[in-house]
Design a protein around this motif. Structure first.
Motif, short mmCIF file in Angstrom:
data_model
loop_
_atom_site.label_atom_id
_atom_site.label_comp_id
_atom_site.label_asym_id
_atom_site.label_seq_id
_atom_site.Cartn_x
_atom_site.Cartn_y
_atom_site.Cartn_z
N VAL A 199 -3.67 6.25 6.53
CA VAL A 199 -2.10 6.61 7.26
C VAL A 199 -1.36 6.76 6.60
O VAL A 199 -0.45 7.52 6.76
CB VAL A 199 -1.49 4.48 7.78
CG1 VAL A 199 0.11 5.55 8.54
CG2 VAL A 199 -2.18 4.44 8.71
N ARG A 200 -0.99 5.97 4.79
CA ARG A 200 -0.31 6.91 4.11
C ARG A 200 -1.02 6.70 2.48
O ARG A 200 -1.92 5.92 2.46
CB ARG A 200 1.28 6.79 4.11
CG ARG A 200 1.15 5.02 4.49
CD ARG A 200 2.83 4.21 4.63
NE ARG A 200 3.28 4.44 2.94
CZ ARG A 200 4.83 4.56 2.69
NH1 ARG A 200 5.46 5.29 3.56
NH2 ARG A 200 5.21 4.74 1.22
N ALA A 201 -0.57 7.13 1.49
CA ALA A 201 -1.68 6.63 0.55
C ALA A 201 -0.68 6.23 0.08
O ALA A 201 0.51 5.99 -1.02
CB ALA A 201 -1.16 8.20 -1.03
N GLY A 202 -0.44 4.41 -0.10
CA GLY A 202 0.63 3.28 -0.29
C GLY A 202 1.43 3.04 -0.19
O GLY A 202 1.55 4.12 1.03
N SER A 203 2.24 1.98 0.28
CA SER A 203 4.09 1.46 1.21
C SER A 203 4.22 1.83 -0.13
O SER A 203 4.26 1.18 -1.94
CB SER A 203 3.01 0.62 1.99
OG SER A 203 2.82 -0.70 1.01
N GLY A 204 6.24 1.96 0.34
CA GLY A 204 6.79 1.19 -0.22
C GLY A 204 7.30 -0.03 -0.41
O GLY A 204 6.79 -0.68 -0.40
N ASP A 205 7.70 0.11 -2.18
CA ASP A 205 8.56 -1.30 -2.48
C ASP A 205 9.20 -1.51 -1.56
O ASP A 205 10.43 -1.66 -1.29
CB ASP A 205 8.81 -1.29 -4.33
CG ASP A 205 9.72 -2.42 -4.34
OD1 ASP A 205 9.36 -3.13 -4.12
OD2 ASP A 205 9.74 -2.02 -5.47
N VAL A 206 8.87 -2.99 -1.14
CA VAL A 206 9.80 -3.46 -0.09
C VAL A 206 10.64 -4.42 -0.60
O VAL A 206 12.26 -5.17 0.25
CB VAL A 206 9.22 -5.10 0.29
CG1 VAL A 206 8.14 -3.89 0.95
CG2 VAL A 206 8.48 -5.64 -0.46
N ALA A 207 10.85 -4.23 -1.49
CA ALA A 207 12.08 -5.21 -2.68
C ALA A 207 13.30 -4.49 -2.65
O ALA A 207 14.73 -4.30 -2.23
CB ALA A 207 12.02 -5.37 -3.87
N ARG A 208 13.05 -2.63 -2.53
CA ARG A 208 13.99 -1.54 -2.15
C ARG A 208 13.92 -0.43 -1.09
O ARG A 208 15.26 0.57 -1.08
CB ARG A 208 14.55 -0.87 -3.63
CG ARG A 208 12.45 -0.03 -3.82
CD ARG A 208 13.20 0.96 -5.02
NE ARG A 208 11.74 1.38 -5.88
CZ ARG A 208 11.58 2.37 -5.23
NH1 ARG A 208 12.45 2.91 -4.88
NH2 ARG A 208 10.63 2.71 -5.69
N GLU A 209 12.86 -0.93 -0.01
CA GLU A 209 12.90 0.26 0.73
C GLU A 209 11.92 -0.32 1.86
O GLU A 209 10.91 -1.32 1.66
CB GLU A 209 12.25 1.97 0.41
CG GLU A 209 11.25 1.82 -0.90
CD GLU A 209 10.45 3.31 -0.95
OE1 GLU A 209 10.81 3.85 -0.15
OE2 GLU A 209 9.51 2.76 -1.96
N ASP A 210 11.67 0.17 3.41
CA ASP A 210 10.84 -0.29 3.83
C ASP A 210 9.38 0.69 3.55
O ASP A 210 9.17 1.65 2.90
CB ASP A 210 10.88 0.86 5.24
CG ASP A 210 12.05 0.31 6.05
OD1 ASP A 210 12.62 -0.55 6.08
OD2 ASP A 210 12.55 1.00 6.62
N ALA A 211 8.75 -0.75 3.52
CA ALA A 211 6.81 -0.38 3.88
C ALA A 211 5.87 0.34 4.00
O ALA A 211 5.69 1.99 3.78
CB ALA A 211 6.17 -1.58 3.87
N MET A 212 6.69 0.60 4.99
CA MET A 212 6.00 1.39 6.11
C MET A 212 7.40 2.12 7.10
O MET A 212 8.40 1.24 7.63
CB MET A 212 5.14 2.18 6.90
CG MET A 212 3.84 1.22 6.26
SD MET A 212 2.24 0.70 7.06
CE MET A 212 2.67 -0.27 7.42
#
Length: 240
Positions: free
Chosen positions: A146-159
């Motif tokens: 779906v995507r290459a890794g998720s975002g850092d949830v501490a500062r942005e949406d994971a997906m």
């Protein structure tokens, strides 16, 4: 004509996880020669037998001829904050070990005659926009990316919402394909460095708990890493 799949309703998905069948009587296990014996199903085993019989619309939980372990893999951006004893790029290594059959889970599956299917849904080296076989991962393993890794949830949406829906649909498609192929039981597993940090964030947000209440040692982190992990969960919940 439509512009694409309808919006995903996670409540409908959750309700669909329940078995549509219920055995008419408490399930028994098929013993030697096909005889039914409730004595072979005490305690937890009896509960499992009843559940299995219900999914197969029968009163007897017979033997399974095909079982499959499905492992879904994804990198979590929060892993870069040092919340695990594992290296942030360790997810791809675990996937390769699973494919090669050298991972403990792969060895256990082989010993129990359980099929193994690995899907890199969000591994950094196997994103949907890059080489599907990147990092030595077979194309069949990365086909559902779906995507290459998720975002850092501490500062942005994971997906994004769209990516989340795509990931859930990918899981549904994997399950549907297994059922069409005659698999009778799916066992689910996950691989992803930082997974318990994201799980703790979801628990804290859903149950309105503080980070300190829900964060554990995960992969076996020391006190410093535990504090980093707790801070990441705290920031993620505040941001969301």
């Amino acid at each position: 004509m439509t512009d694409g799949p309808r919006p995903l309703n996670l409540r409908e998905v959750a309700e669909g996880l329940r078995s549509p069948h219920a055995p008419a009587a408490p399930a028994a296990l098929a013993g030697a020669g096909g005889a039914r014996s409730a004595l072979l199903a005490p305690g937890r085993l009896r509960e499992l037998a009843t559940w299995l019989a219900g999914t197969r619309d029968t009163d007897v939980a017979g033997p399974l001829e095909r079982a499959r372990l499905v492992v879904l893999a994804g990198d979590h951006g929060v892993a870069a904050r040092g919340v695990s004893v594992l290296a942030p790029d360790g997810t791809a290594d675990a996937v390769r070990d699973l494919v090669a059959g050298t991972h403990p889970a792969a060895a256990l599956a082989a010993a129990a005659a359980v099929e193994l299917a690995v899907h890199a849904v969000g591994v950094r080296s196997a994103g949907p926009d890059g080489d599907r076989g990147a990092g030595g991962l077979p194309a069949a393993v990365t086909a559902r990316a779906v995507r290459a890794g998720s975002g850092d949830v501490a500062r942005e949406d994971a997906m994004s919402a769209e990516e989340t829906a795509a990931a859930v649909r990918a899981g549904a498609a994997i399950a549907d394909e297994a059922a069409d192929e005659g698999v009778q039981l799916l066992l689910l597993g996950d691989v992803g460095v930082g997974a318990t940090t994201v799980a703790a964030t979801l628990v804290a947000a859903c149950l309105r708990k503080s980070a300190v209440d829900v964060v554990g040692r995960g992969s076996g982190v020391d006190d410093d890493a535990w504090m980093r992990k707790t801070a990441a969960v705290r920031d993620a919940v505040r941001r969301a």
